[in-house]
Design a protein around this motif. Structure first.
Motif, PDB file in Angstrom:
ATOM      1  N   GLU A  27       6.841  16.537 -23.427  1.00  0.00           N
ATOM      2  CA  GLU A  27       7.418  15.526 -24.324  1.00  0.00           C
ATOM      3  C   GLU A  27       6.742  14.170 -24.140  1.00  0.00           C
ATOM      4  O   GLU A  27       6.426  13.778 -23.009  1.00  0.00           O
ATOM      5  CB  GLU A  27       8.913  15.415 -23.991  1.00  0.00           C
ATOM      6  N   ASP A  28       6.581  13.457 -25.246  1.00  0.00           N
ATOM      7  CA  ASP A  28       6.145  12.052 -25.222  1.00  0.00           C
ATOM      8  C   ASP A  28       4.991  11.822 -24.251  1.00  0.00           C
ATOM      9  O   ASP A  28       5.050  10.938 -23.386  1.00  0.00           O
ATOM     10  CB  ASP A  28       7.325  11.146 -24.827  1.00  0.00           C
ATOM     11  N   GLU A  52      11.635  10.456 -29.771  1.00  0.00           N
ATOM     12  CA  GLU A  52      12.916   9.799 -29.483  1.00  0.00           C
ATOM     13  C   GLU A  52      12.887   8.306 -29.798  1.00  0.00           C
ATOM     14  O   GLU A  52      13.945   7.704 -29.961  1.00  0.00           O
ATOM     15  CB  GLU A  52      13.356  10.055 -28.044  1.00  0.00           C
ATOM     16  N   ASP A 100       8.977  15.534 -19.445  1.00  0.00           N
ATOM     17  CA  ASP A 100       8.870  14.320 -20.251  1.00  0.00           C
ATOM     18  C   ASP A 100       7.845  13.367 -19.628  1.00  0.00           C
ATOM     19  O   ASP A 100       8.035  12.903 -18.504  1.00  0.00           O
ATOM     20  CB  ASP A 100      10.258  13.653 -20.293  1.00  0.00           C
ATOM     21  N   ARG A 131      14.918  20.398 -18.076  1.00  0.00           N
ATOM     22  CA  ARG A 131      13.842  19.410 -18.073  1.00  0.00           C
ATOM     23  C   ARG A 131      13.651  18.974 -16.636  1.00  0.00           C
ATOM     24  O   ARG A 131      14.623  18.580 -15.980  1.00  0.00           O
ATOM     25  CB  ARG A 131      14.239  18.200 -18.914  1.00  0.00           C
ATOM     26  N   ARG A 156      11.791  15.182 -31.846  1.00  0.00           N
ATOM     27  CA  ARG A 156      12.688  14.716 -30.797  1.00  0.00           C
ATOM     28  C   ARG A 156      13.613  13.580 -31.225  1.00  0.00           C
ATOM     29  O   ARG A 156      14.238  12.922 -30.382  1.00  0.00           O
ATOM     30  CB  ARG A 156      11.836  14.235 -29.608  1.00  0.00           C
ATOM     31  N   TYR A 181      10.662   7.094 -13.465  1.00  0.00           N
ATOM     32  CA  TYR A 181      11.398   7.559 -14.622  1.00  0.00           C
ATOM     33  C   TYR A 181      11.950   8.983 -14.451  1.00  0.00           C
ATOM     34  O   TYR A 181      11.226   9.885 -14.021  1.00  0.00           O
ATOM     35  CB  TYR A 181      10.492   7.555 -15.881  1.00  0.00           C
ATOM     36  N   HIS A 226       7.136  10.461 -20.970  1.00  0.00           N
ATOM     37  CA  HIS A 226       7.643   9.120 -21.283  1.00  0.00           C
ATOM     38  C   HIS A 226       6.552   8.135 -21.690  1.00  0.00           C
ATOM     39  O   HIS A 226       6.535   6.983 -21.247  1.00  0.00           O
ATOM     40  CB  HIS A 226       8.476   8.568 -20.119  1.00  0.00           C
TER      41      HIS A 226
HETATM   42 MG    MG Z   1      12.376  11.633 -23.472  1.00  0.00          MG
END
Ligand code: MG
Ligand code: KDG
Length: 413
Positions: free
Chosen positions: A247-248, A273, A221, A147, A294, A159, A223
């Motif tokens: 992701e997200d 998540e 990600d 990642r 996730r 982040y 986020h």
């Molecule tokens: Mg994440």
């Protein structure tokens, strides 16, 4: 036999963990992870003040019945605190059942469907040179999937980017104590600019493909920081670099946001998540808006609930990508690994290795070798908490950071 003793352990070997211990009348011990990053004591209280006395005297073998009882009876359902508490009970009961059977838990879930569990790690760097060093280190140690998170020119700490040395083994820890290691009194704040991020990231993926070729699985990600149309543009712009997943990309509560992203790109999507139940996925799964689930076993009601969620996802061709950052304790990680090994629709497992201090307190039998994990063959989950060692590490309040746009507006972290 029945449940005789229920205790909650809160310890901080490098970071905070909440662990449930259930002991049966014939002395079998089961462990469950109840860690909720930055809100640990709320789950500890839920377990201690509301669940412990209910569990005493119950038949430890009735896992499904106990799960349904804890989920339905209080009237107030779902949410991360409740579902982490239920997850801890559920994991501990599966740990006990597998110990009684004398088998590693994955045998009770149907046995192994594969030989090893492909893991991805976190590679990050403030700039591309540092990121490239980090990826190189992980690829050389056998990882086939990374990642990648990197700094954005003009922004400070953001982040997913480690503040320690690039390529360091324990790369990223989001929950922050005070600078001197004592309890934090408030979250630190970061600054974010989505435009700068959208302009910067495609070039990063282009460089990674140029430097590392097409075999490496690249994950990223977002986020929860993009609006649906921003995420659609991002997913479309990075399509040529063939991400394993994005992701997200949009805020977690808005399931239909991903319709727009899907309409514009074939970049695979992962989310979940911050989800707690199968209902958070109902639209996402039935409309095939995602490719990977996730959720963390710890935050989604444990092994019982996660197995059902993943079986539901399987019907729609959606795979697992179980959450595995350092704020999932080794007990929660073991629960994920037993599921990963047993289910057919396994996708990938996130693996952020715990610090040596953490692993001195949690004795684990899972293994990692050349990019692949295995839960091991110790009966049960295969993780034991050394309570004496744990008692040396007092809970230390730490917060996940807050995030603001450059004009000061509060934004998703
Ligand atoms: Mg994440
Ligand atoms: O506690 C929050 C972390 O678990 C989260 O920020 C990690 O996004 C994360 C990931 O993908 O592991």
């Amino acid at each position: 036999m029945t449940i005789e003793n229920v205790t909650v352990n809160v310890t901080s070997p490098g970071r905070n963990f909440v662990t449930l211990k259930i002991v049966t009348s014939d002395g079998i011990v089961g462990w469950g992870d109840a860690t909720l990053n930055g809100r640990e004591l709320s789950v500890a209280s839920y377990l201690d003040d509301h669940l412990a006395s209910i569990l005493i005297g119950r038949d430890e073998d009735r896992i499904e019945d106990t799960w349904q009882y804890l989920y339905r009876s209080p009237y107030w359902r779902r949410g991360p605190v409740t579902m982490a508490a239920i997850a801890a009970v559920d994991m501990a009961l599966w740990d006990i059942k597998a110990k009684k059977a004398g088998v590693p838990l994955y045998q009770l879930l149907g046995g192994a469907s594969r030989d090893g569990i492909r893991a991805y790690c976190h590679a990050s760097g403030g700039d591309y040179a540092a990121l490239k060093d980090a990826i190189t280190g992980y690829v050389e140690s056998g990882f086939t999937a990374v990642r990648v998170q990197t700094g954005v020119p003009g922004l400070g700490q953001i982040y997913g980017v480690a503040t320690n040395k690039p390529g360091a083994k324990y790369d990223y820890e989001p929950a922050k104590r005070a600078a001197d290691g004592t309890a934090a009194t408030a979250p630190t704040e970061e600054v974010w600019d989505t435009n700068a991020y959208l302009a910067h990231m495609p070039g990063v993926f282009e460089s990674i493909r140029a430097d590392f070729g097409t075999d490496l699985r690249i994950l990223h990600d977002g986020h929860h920081r993009m609006s649906p149309i921003e995420a659609a543009r991002f997913a479309k712009d990075v399509e040529p670099y063939r991400l394993f997943w994005l992701e997200d990309c949009t805020p977690g509560e808005d399931q239909t946001a991903l319709r727009l992203v899907r309409q514009h790109s074939t970049t695979p999507l992962a989310i979940g998540e911050v989800f707690n139940t199968v209902f958070d996925y109902q639209t996402l799964i039935t409309e095939r808006l995602i490719d990977y689930v996730r959720s963390a076993v710890t935050h989604t009601g444990g092994i019982t609930a996660m197995k059902k969620l993943l079986d539901f996802a399987a019907i729609y061709g959606i795979k697992s990508g179980i959450h595995g950052p350092t704020d999932i304790s080794p007990v929660g990680m073991a629960a994920a690994l037993h599921l990963d090994l047993a289910i057919h629709n396994f996708g990938i497992q996130e693996y952020m290795p715990h610090s040596e201090t953490t692993l001195d307190v949690f004795q684990t039998s899972f293994t990692f070798e050349r990019g692949f994990l295995h839960p091991g063959d110790t009966p049960g989950l295969g993780v034991e908490l050394d309570e004496e060692a744990a008692s040396a590490f007092e809970y230390t309040k730490a917060y996940l950071p807050a995030n603001r746009l450059t004009d000061g507006t509060v934004h998703d972290w």
